[in-house]
Write a protein that holds these residues in place. Structure first.
Motif, PDB file in Angstrom:
ATOM      1  N   LEU A  76      -4.890 -11.740  10.919  1.00 42.15           N
ATOM      2  CA  LEU A  76      -4.524 -10.326  10.869  1.00 42.15           C
ATOM      3  C   LEU A  76      -3.058 -10.184  10.459  1.00 42.15           C
ATOM      4  O   LEU A  76      -2.160 -10.705  11.127  1.00 42.15           O
ATOM      5  CB  LEU A  76      -4.763  -9.680  12.235  1.00 42.15           C
ATOM      6  N   LYS A  77      -2.831  -9.476   9.371  1.00 44.91           N
ATOM      7  CA  LYS A  77      -1.460  -9.289   8.888  1.00 44.91           C
ATOM      8  C   LYS A  77      -0.576  -8.641   9.949  1.00 44.91           C
ATOM      9  O   LYS A  77       0.595  -9.004  10.105  1.00 44.91           O
ATOM     10  CB  LYS A  77      -1.475  -8.424   7.626  1.00 44.91           C
ATOM     11  N   ALA A  78      -1.133  -7.693  10.678  1.00 52.63           N
ATOM     12  CA  ALA A  78      -0.349  -6.958  11.673  1.00 52.63           C
ATOM     13  C   ALA A  78       0.104  -7.840  12.826  1.00 52.63           C
ATOM     14  O   ALA A  78       1.013  -7.455  13.578  1.00 52.63           O
ATOM     15  CB  ALA A  78      -1.179  -5.787  12.212  1.00 52.63           C
ATOM     16  N   SER A  79      -0.506  -9.022  12.980  1.00 49.82           N
ATOM     17  CA  SER A  79      -0.133  -9.907  14.089  1.00 49.82           C
ATOM     18  C   SER A  79       1.018 -10.833  13.732  1.00 49.82           C
ATOM     19  O   SER A  79       1.543 -11.534  14.613  1.00 49.82           O
ATOM     20  CB  SER A  79      -1.343 -10.744  14.513  1.00 49.82           C
ATOM     21  N   TYR A  80       1.412 -10.855  12.466  1.00 49.50           N
ATOM     22  CA  TYR A  80       2.486 -11.742  12.011  1.00 49.50           C
ATOM     23  C   TYR A  80       3.786 -10.938  11.986  1.00 49.50           C
ATOM     24  O   TYR A  80       3.954 -10.043  11.147  1.00 49.50           O
ATOM     25  CB  TYR A  80       2.149 -12.279  10.626  1.00 49.50           C
TER      26      TYR A  80
ATOM     27  N   ALA B 229     -11.327 -21.978  -0.630  1.00 50.18           N
ATOM     28  CA  ALA B 229     -10.969 -20.662  -1.166  1.00 50.18           C
ATOM     29  C   ALA B 229      -9.876 -20.052  -0.304  1.00 50.18           C
ATOM     30  O   ALA B 229      -9.741 -20.381   0.885  1.00 50.18           O
ATOM     31  CB  ALA B 229     -12.180 -19.728  -1.215  1.00 50.18           C
ATOM     32  N   LEU B 230      -9.101 -19.173  -0.917  1.00 48.30           N
ATOM     33  CA  LEU B 230      -8.122 -18.336  -0.227  1.00 48.30           C
ATOM     34  C   LEU B 230      -8.376 -16.902  -0.665  1.00 48.30           C
ATOM     35  O   LEU B 230      -8.663 -16.651  -1.836  1.00 48.30           O
ATOM     36  CB  LEU B 230      -6.691 -18.750  -0.575  1.00 48.30           C
ATOM     37  N   SER B 231      -8.269 -15.965   0.268  1.00 46.39           N
ATOM     38  CA  SER B 231      -8.537 -14.578  -0.089  1.00 46.39           C
ATOM     39  C   SER B 231      -7.705 -13.648   0.772  1.00 46.39           C
ATOM     40  O   SER B 231      -7.052 -14.068   1.737  1.00 46.39           O
ATOM     41  CB  SER B 231     -10.027 -14.251   0.062  1.00 46.39           C
ATOM     42  N   GLU B 232      -7.741 -12.371   0.413  1.00 52.17           N
ATOM     43  CA  GLU B 232      -6.973 -11.365   1.146  1.00 52.17           C
ATOM     44  C   GLU B 232      -7.728 -10.046   1.116  1.00 52.17           C
ATOM     45  O   GLU B 232      -8.553  -9.788   0.250  1.00 52.17           O
ATOM     46  CB  GLU B 232      -5.594 -11.183   0.499  1.00 52.17           C
ATOM     47  N   SER B 233      -7.453  -9.237   2.129  1.00 47.55           N
ATOM     48  CA  SER B 233      -7.955  -7.870   2.180  1.00 47.55           C
ATOM     49  C   SER B 233      -6.798  -6.986   2.636  1.00 47.55           C
ATOM     50  O   SER B 233      -5.667  -7.461   2.811  1.00 47.55           O
ATOM     51  CB  SER B 233      -9.129  -7.758   3.158  1.00 47.55           C
ATOM     52  N   ALA B 234      -7.061  -5.723   2.851  1.00 47.66           N
ATOM     53  CA  ALA B 234      -5.985  -4.816   3.273  1.00 47.66           C
ATOM     54  C   ALA B 234      -5.395  -5.226   4.610  1.00 47.66           C
ATOM     55  O   ALA B 234      -4.202  -5.023   4.853  1.00 47.66           O
ATOM     56  CB  ALA B 234      -6.526  -3.391   3.345  1.00 47.66           C
ATOM     57  N   ARG B 235      -6.204  -5.838   5.472  1.00 49.89           N
ATOM     58  CA  ARG B 235      -5.750  -6.143   6.832  1.00 49.89           C
ATOM     59  C   ARG B 235      -5.603  -7.625   7.111  1.00 49.89           C
ATOM     60  O   ARG B 235      -4.976  -7.994   8.108  1.00 49.89           O
ATOM     61  CB  ARG B 235      -6.735  -5.546   7.849  1.00 49.89           C
TER      62      ARG B 235
ATOM     63  N   ALA C 148      -5.501  -8.700  26.595  1.00 55.45           N
ATOM     64  CA  ALA C 148      -4.195  -8.102  26.324  1.00 55.45           C
ATOM     65  C   ALA C 148      -3.806  -8.264  24.860  1.00 55.45           C
ATOM     66  O   ALA C 148      -3.277  -7.331  24.237  1.00 55.45           O
ATOM     67  CB  ALA C 148      -3.134  -8.722  27.239  1.00 55.45           C
ATOM     68  N   THR C 149      -4.055  -9.442  24.302  1.00 58.85           N
ATOM     69  CA  THR C 149      -3.759  -9.663  22.887  1.00 58.85           C
ATOM     70  C   THR C 149      -4.608  -8.752  22.015  1.00 58.85           C
ATOM     71  O   THR C 149      -4.120  -8.148  21.052  1.00 58.85           O
ATOM     72  CB  THR C 149      -4.012 -11.132  22.516  1.00 58.85           C
ATOM     73  N   ALA C 150      -5.888  -8.642  22.362  1.00 53.94           N
ATOM     74  CA  ALA C 150      -6.781  -7.766  21.609  1.00 53.94           C
ATOM     75  C   ALA C 150      -6.316  -6.318  21.675  1.00 53.94           C
ATOM     76  O   ALA C 150      -6.311  -5.603  20.662  1.00 53.94           O
ATOM     77  CB  ALA C 150      -8.209  -7.895  22.138  1.00 53.94           C
ATOM     78  N   ALA C 151      -5.900  -5.877  22.862  1.00 53.80           N
ATOM     79  CA  ALA C 151      -5.434  -4.495  23.014  1.00 53.80           C
ATOM     80  C   ALA C 151      -4.204  -4.237  22.163  1.00 53.80           C
ATOM     81  O   ALA C 151      -4.048  -3.154  21.581  1.00 53.80           O
ATOM     82  CB  ALA C 151      -5.139  -4.206  24.484  1.00 53.80           C
ATOM     83  N   GLY C 152      -3.317  -5.232  22.056  1.00 54.69           N
ATOM     84  CA  GLY C 152      -2.128  -5.085  21.233  1.00 54.69           C
ATOM     85  C   GLY C 152      -2.429  -4.952  19.759  1.00 54.69           C
ATOM     86  O   GLY C 152      -1.589  -4.482  18.989  1.00 54.69           O
ATOM     87  N   LEU C 153      -3.641  -5.334  19.369  1.00 52.46           N
ATOM     88  CA  LEU C 153      -4.076  -5.221  17.969  1.00 52.46           C
ATOM     89  C   LEU C 153      -5.037  -4.050  17.767  1.00 52.46           C
ATOM     90  O   LEU C 153      -5.673  -3.931  16.725  1.00 52.46           O
ATOM     91  CB  LEU C 153      -4.733  -6.529  17.523  1.00 52.46           C
ATOM     92  N   GLY C 154      -5.143  -3.211  18.796  1.00 51.71           N
ATOM     93  CA  GLY C 154      -5.959  -2.008  18.673  1.00 51.71           C
ATOM     94  C   GLY C 154      -7.414  -2.177  19.029  1.00 51.71           C
ATOM     95  O   GLY C 154      -8.223  -1.283  18.749  1.00 51.71           O
TER      96      GLY C 154
END
Length: 320
Positions: free
Chosen positions: A302-306, A267-273, A42-48
């Motif tokens: 995942l940025k969309a999960s926050y 290290a710390l990093s970022e991407s579009a997602r 269910a959590t995975a589905a909510g993230l597409g």
């Protein structure tokens, strides 16, 4: 070519390409931060996503017979596997592991895994013993990272930050490993894609070390989550393993043996997602403080999960 693959008596050898296997999903009940993880359907589905993915290090077991065939017992004592996870695998899909035998004099060999239809699952490298710095997949990826200037979820963290305190851990056959890994070693041995007598109660005494050893994929479970030790971004948010390197220094790791863990953000990093924390966890033998292994983990959130991502990014002047 060193010793035989007696650790895997039913494995077809010699080969540098393993058989298709269907790994099991064992993290559907995983929780952290008071919520389910990406491995929950269910959590995975909510993230597409179409279903909860199988955890990346599960695939490491498919390489063990191939690498034991190449390197013998040294694979379990001083082996290193370094992988970037490319595409998620869900239960029911089949995966095959490949090893490109190292050229004469080469220190590092290439590895990869694919689904039955050729979809890439992971790419990486393996070695035995000391190799030049930066030779492995994850080390090369860290070297190419750009400075992270737009962090929201992980903005409170710093490179060089260490875990709050050393942790002592043990893995026994029937020992619960907590909500982050809601299964036991015995449960895993019932489902592992490449069983070995060296992992078991009955067969461990017959291993070259006279004791049952922890499968390399289960070292990740032994090391658990660093969330409770100060190396955690803001939440609630959902993350996943984007890359992982496990290096044995004075291995193998043994069932029932206490170990002490020390963690550090490298290290710390970022991407579009995503936003990523790269953590090195060193594993020491309790009592002697002998370094036996280390893991580098790229834990991507995942940025969309926050839920507050857009609002906080705007407040920080990071929103476009």
């Amino acid at each position: 070519m060193a010793e035989s693959t007696a650790a895997f008596p039913d494995f077809p050898v010699p080969a540098l390409c393993g058989p298709l296997r269907a790994p099991r999903q064992m993290l559907a009940e995983q929780t952290y931060g008071g919520h389910k993880s990406i491995h929950d359907d269910a959590t995975a589905a909510g993230l597409g996503l179409r279903a909860g993915p199988i955890e990346g290090p599960t695939h490491f077991s498919q390489f063990d017979p191939l690498l034991a065939g190449l390197f013998g017992r040294l694979w379990f004592e001083r082996g290193c596997i370094s992988a970037h996870y490319q595409n998620m695998v869900v239960e029911g899909e089949e995966v095959r592991a490949f090893v490109q035998a190292p050229a004469e004099g080469a220190a590092v060999a290439r590895i990869w895994a694919e689904k039955r239809d050729g979809t890439p699952v992971l790419t990486g490298s393996v070695s035995i013993g000391e190799v030049p710095a930066g030779a492995h997949e994850l080390e090369q990826r860290i070297a190419r990272l750009r400075p992270a200037t737009g962090l929201v979820i992980n903005r409170d963290l710093k490179v060089g930050q260490r875990g709050a305190a050393p942790e002592t851990v043990t893995m026994d056959f029937d020992q619960p490993m907590g909500p982050y890994y809601p299964f036991t070693l015995a449960d895993k041995l019932e489902a592992i894609t490449e069983p070995s007598p060296w992992y078991t109660r009955a067969g461990g005494a017959g291993s070259p070390w006279g004791r049952a050893i922890i499968p390399i994929e289960m070292i990740s479970v032994l090391l658990g989550s660093s969330d409770a030790h100060g190396l955690k971004g803001r939440g609630p948010a959902v993350g996943l393993f984007a890359g992982q390197q496990i290096r044995l220094v004075n291995g193998p790791l043994f069932v029932g043996q206490p170990y002490v863990l020390e963690r550090e953000i490298i290290a710390l990093s970022e991407s579009a997602r995503t936003e990523s924390i790269w953590i090195r966890t060193q594993v020491f033998e309790a009592g002697t403080h002998t370094l036996v292994a280390e893991m580098i983990l790229n834990h991507a959130t995942l940025k969309a999960s926050y839920p507050d991502y857009e609002r906080e990014a705007h407040a920080l002047g990071l929103a476009s």
